[in-house]
Design a protein around this motif. Structure first.
Motif, short mmCIF file in Angstrom:
data_model
loop_
_atom_site.label_atom_id
_atom_site.label_comp_id
_atom_site.label_asym_id
_atom_site.label_seq_id
_atom_site.Cartn_x
_atom_site.Cartn_y
_atom_site.Cartn_z
N THR A 96 -0.49 -6.36 -27.12
CA THR A 96 -1.77 -7.29 -27.03
C THR A 96 -1.48 -8.57 -26.02
O THR A 96 -2.12 -9.45 -25.89
CB THR A 96 -2.16 -8.19 -28.25
OG1 THR A 96 -0.89 -8.54 -29.06
CG2 THR A 96 -2.75 -7.16 -29.27
N CYS A 97 0.00 -8.73 -25.56
CA CYS A 97 -0.02 -9.89 -24.58
C CYS A 97 0.90 -9.43 -23.39
O CYS A 97 2.17 -8.94 -23.61
CB CYS A 97 0.87 -10.85 -25.49
SG CYS A 97 1.17 -12.31 -24.68
N ALA A 98 0.68 -9.53 -22.31
CA ALA A 98 1.45 -9.21 -21.04
C ALA A 98 2.00 -10.30 -20.52
O ALA A 98 1.41 -11.41 -20.20
CB ALA A 98 0.34 -8.70 -20.16
N MET A 99 3.34 -10.50 -20.39
CA MET A 99 3.90 -11.65 -19.66
C MET A 99 3.86 -11.19 -18.29
O MET A 99 4.47 -10.24 -17.74
CB MET A 99 5.34 -11.62 -20.23
CG MET A 99 6.23 -12.83 -19.49
SD MET A 99 7.66 -13.30 -20.56
CE MET A 99 8.75 -13.38 -19.25
N VAL A 100 3.76 -12.41 -17.40
CA VAL A 100 3.75 -11.92 -15.98
C VAL A 100 4.75 -13.44 -15.39
O VAL A 100 4.51 -14.42 -15.54
CB VAL A 100 2.49 -12.08 -15.24
CG1 VAL A 100 2.45 -12.26 -13.75
CG2 VAL A 100 1.33 -10.90 -15.70
N CYS A 101 5.55 -12.99 -14.65
CA CYS A 101 6.38 -14.14 -13.86
C CYS A 101 5.53 -14.56 -12.56
O CYS A 101 5.56 -13.76 -11.55
CB CYS A 101 8.00 -13.72 -13.56
SG CYS A 101 8.61 -13.33 -14.80
#
Lengths: 426, 426
Positions: free
Chosen positions: A240-245
């Motif tokens: 449910t949560c996508a981390m993006v740099c």
């Protein structure tokens, strides 16, 4: 005509008025010699305009190496506006215009972009955060208070099974939110798919049993097609949560994720120091975060109060507050995101973190603050949750903590840092 | 195990050895307290390693504001290596690792990324320039010597018909290459499609008549889906060169263009000053250009000798030369790109520009150097072409120019700038 304006903190040996004119010219219709084709009509229609110049001081030497020299270097705040007809609503073109060649002008010995005033059109045209704080709580199956989180450590080196085992420990400790380190993405030693399968098995099993769905911000940062594949994999596995740099993929990469995402976007700012560390060149966080929010970040890292890095508490407080302020003063939607405090955070930083915002709509990431608690990670999480309750009730930690409680032990164990909040946040 | 290494120019009040260890730890397996899970085996497998430390000096004050202080600030070159198993071959993850949180470390009062040594795998995994100099000449229908180019000016303000009219003038003047300004992309006042239709009509008509296809680097910079649509439009209209503002779209955007492009990619570096202007924080051009080439740029802007901006000639020469050097010393393909000189260029800069490279595989963009020629733009182009011939033959312009020729008039008209080339380029 609708205009967009930007304010720069500049220093110049050529006089502020001249330097401001050069900046406006370089970034619109001008070039180093005036051309016949640059008619008055064309300038009226398309040129950038110097709106305001506020001198702030002078110095005898230039702050940055500068080809042009002078007897003194004047510093000041210069506001320039552009008609949006020339570049439209594209974020990349906005960057080329507001943060392009001007950083290399020989007339400037310092230049920082410190404010932008976006017309309502930008707030309407761009998607903004899809879920924000309210959506974040829904994804968790309901939640009160700040979201208590942590980071997988060691940052790199664990394989998928080891990562999942650590996630299990953290979930059993009562954590709300777990994120990958920004260094962990999709290397051969811990491939994205294998890691996500292993971790989601643990998270889904816990959710099925308890109804509480712990957020796992899995680092999807990669080339564009791979990020999209990662989003598909997330959907398949119920993540449910996508981390993006954000620096690594750019505004455009963030926006491209947002366009195909139906999950939370956790914006990590690794590399931010490159734009913010120098007082003489760069971009202020309050500017950049507007663009990140327009592009769709639900969560935005803001460093932590009393952090292990270089920013002082005033900068961190300003950053956190900016993320919860309307993206444009001219229109709804405000596109509010959720600030993420992180870096050397313990029970001592929760109350000041909350007082900056005046609400609980933030994520509070602690590493050592959880794992190093003398009672173990469950006591670590419990102590942070009690510290948040104390903050909400306006009670000092020492008064709130019951003797022998995890919070009480944390008070004894973790050294109280000096926190120096600016007046707006106290 | 294959490793990638990076060299940083750092300054620290904590001692170079300690600062280097902190940097390596922060960017790999470490955190601010050592965790039990960070076993020796895990460190051996996954940790970054300090390879070399070369002290270069000390100062009494910090170059950048720094939370930590000391009696002296040591400066030095620190080389760190990482096993690529932890992050793989992804360019965005490479950025998170080599140019991530380390810029914010409290132990550093200056940090610049000045060199990277890429393993062969990177050169093989990434597409690199699709065409380079040889392909550029083919797209033009055959061409000798440097490519003589110019920029549409005024940068913004012309509508599509006015742009096409200027292109017609430039083509009739004999130009090889025309580019949009970085500020001109797809705004409502000069929409991409309309502009390209109008310009390609002129270019195609000229190509049908003469066999010479002038390159038009149309600025496709935009959100990702729009850039791809722009590439489709280019194909439909027979356009052959896509300009991309690399900072505005990021490495990932550049790579995404390359993946779907069958035309030349002209890499514009607007915003470069943000990373390069300070001697105390940033990234060296020779590093960044490797990543841009891996991602697929055929042409790369390098500023110009004796430019109107702040970089000195040594920096520009190094940048130009770097673009023609192999991307990795460990393997083919070399992924050579074509340097683009631009900014206040006239007949006087062609010979030194050529002498830096030792060949004609460069694009030489002049604005005023063409349009302001007293005989008009055709004489402007002619004078630059003669200057290039003189350079190739090793003859001074003054000796080469026939009395009354366009080159002769240019010699009289344009002031000869002082150019200070480093020894490697003379």
């Amino acid at each position: 005509m609708t205009r967009i304006s930007a304010t720069y903190d500049i220093e110049t040996p050529c006089g502020l008025t001249h330097a401001a004119a050069v900046l406006a010219g370089e970034q619109s219709t001008g070039t180093f010699v005036r051309l016949a084709a640059e008619t008055d009509a064309l300038r009226d229609r398309s040129a950038a305009r110097v709106e305001q110049i506020v001198p702030t001081g002078t110095s005898a030497t230039p702050s940055l190496p500068c080809r042009k020299t002078g007897g003194k270097y004047e510093r000041g705040l210069v506001t320039v506006s552009w008609p949006i007809g020339t570049f439209g609503l594209s974020l990349p073109t906005l960057l080329s215009t507001l943060a392009g060649n001007l950083f290399e002008l020989a007339e400037l010995s310092a230049i920082r972009l410190i404010d932008i005033d976006l017309p309502a059109d930008f707030a309407h045209h761009h998607p903004g955060p899809q879920f924000g704080a309210a959506g974040t709580r829904q994804f968790m199956g309901g939640h009160d208070g700040p979201v208590i989180g942590t980071i997988i450590k060691p940052s790199v080196g664990l394989n998928p099974a080891e990562t999942a085992a650590l996630v299990k420990t953290l979930i059993e400790a009562g954590i709300d939110f777990i994120k990958d380190d920004e260094l962990q993405a999709n290397g051969p030693d811990c491939p994205f798919d294998d890691r996500l399968v292993a971790v989601m098995q643990v998270i889904n099993a816990h959710a099925d049993k308890t109804g509480k769905r712990v957020l796992y911000a899995v680092n999807i940062t990669d080339e564009i097609d791979q990020m999209w594949r990662n989003l598909d994999t997330m959907q398949t596995l119920g993540a449910t949560c996508a981390m993006v740099c954000m620096h690594s993929v750019g505004l455009l990469g963030l926006r491209a994720v947002r366009n195909r995402s139906n999950v939370l976007i956790h914006g990590h700012r690794a590399g931010w120091g490159l734009l913010s560390r120098s007082p003489d060149i760069g971009i202020r966080f309050s500017v950049m975060q507007k663009l990140w929010r327009l592009a769709g970040a639900d969560h935005l890292h803001v460093n932590g109060l009393a952090n292990k890095f270089t920013e002082n508490d005033a900068i961190v407080a300003e950053a956190a507050l900016s993320v919860q302020s309307p993206v444009s003063r001219h229109a709804s939607p405000p596109h509010i995101a959720m600030p993420v405090y992180s870096s050397a955070q313990t029970i001592w930083q929760i109350d000041p973190a909350r007082s900056v915002l005046g609400n609980d709509d933030f994520i509070f990431c602690a590493g050592g603050g959880i794992m190093s608690h003398p009672g173990g990670p469950a006591d670590g999480v419990s102590s942070l949750r009690d510290a948040a309750a104390a903050a909400r009730q306006g009670v000092a930690l020492e008064d709130f903590a019951k003797p022998g409680s995890p919070l009480h032990r944390a008070i004894d164990y973790f050294k109280k840092p000096i926190i120096d909040l600016p007046s707006f946040a106290t």
